[in-house]
Design an enzyme around this catalytic site. Sequence first.
Site, PDB file in Angstrom:
ATOM      1  N   HIS A 137       0.825  -1.210   0.000  1.00 53.74           N
ATOM      2  CA  HIS A 137       0.000   0.000   0.000  1.00 53.74           C
ATOM      3  C   HIS A 137       0.861   1.262   0.000  1.00 53.74           C
ATOM      4  CE1 HIS A 137      -3.257  -2.706   0.804  1.00 53.74           C
ATOM      5  NE2 HIS A 137      -2.819  -3.012   2.008  1.00 53.74           N
ATOM      6  N   HIS A 193      -7.146  -4.362  -0.794  1.00 51.93           N
ATOM      7  CA  HIS A 193      -6.492  -5.652  -1.032  1.00 51.93           C
ATOM      8  C   HIS A 193      -7.101  -6.358  -2.240  1.00 51.93           C
ATOM      9  CE1 HIS A 193      -6.277  -4.863   3.369  1.00 51.93           C
ATOM     10  NE2 HIS A 193      -5.017  -5.207   3.179  1.00 51.93           N
TER      11      HIS A 193
END
Length: 333
Positions: free
Chosen positions: A56, A219
């Site tokens: 991320h 995700h």
Amino acid sequence: MKKLINAVENVLSESLDGFAAAHADIVTLGDERKFVQRRSLKKGKVALVSGGGSGHEPLHAGFVGHGMLDAACPGQVFTSPTPDQMVAAAQAVDTGGGVLFIVKNYEGDVMNFAMGAEMAADMGVAKVATVITDDDVAVEKSTYSIGRRGVAGTMIVERLVGAAAEQGRDLAALESYGKDVNARTRSMGVALTSCTVPAAGKPTFTLGEDEMEMGVGIHGEPGRRRVKLAEADAIAAEMMGAILDDLAPKAGQQVLLLVNGFGGTPAMELYLMCNAARRILAGRKLLAARCLVGSYVTSLEMAGCSLTVSLVEDADLALWDQPVHTAALRWGM
């Protein structure tokens, strides 16, 4: 799978070494790469610690520095860090003011940070508190979380609470403020392509050439529904509609707008989405007092973006504008 890697098992360690070398003036790596910490700590200040699965970036390590986090614990790609990482980070950055954990609402993160908080207290960190972020309006439950997911709004919490911590506010005040900021922050994302986790070697999901995933998680979790690709204005309208209907702001309210890329979206398209979102805000008689555009909470190489709206007052804007100096966010210094 085409990626700039050597061995899958070394992706995180080699990336962390490169990150620490590139930003050696701001950060240093903890023992065994368990955490990234500020090179210069402020005595007596409440320490802010966050973390989560890698993939991320720049969240969370990229936000370690003056005006934001004191430490970040990186897990493997899309995998929660372990409690011993939180303990090591808390011990390293606690200078007497206590430690505030900022945790995204994913089952593994919440569980491991809770265990870490208990272990840290047992090992001499006298004061520990936690703020859980859950800003995603796309779905109430996902593959990874119970309740709403913590996504790009986490960055806004880290920034505002980080600025308040620099001013010397105590742990209880920062915990309360963090929860308040989270409560008035909402996000929603859209994916145009999937991402590929290195260890998996294949895309997390498959989209047709004319499809997009509305409400996707960071995700690659499923969103509200899979739909046909639409124009940017229509995409922004659906996302902002969901966000604003949930927030229910009053006309004249000031907001902070974050247009966040997922890793594979050109800046030109993100600015176009910012323009679309601002028009929608203006149509609701809301003032975008601050806009931030860029790829800050990514999902590897996924194409798409998220929109985040946070209701703010003048005091919040004053904190937002305070100096910040991290690898990924910096102004005023």
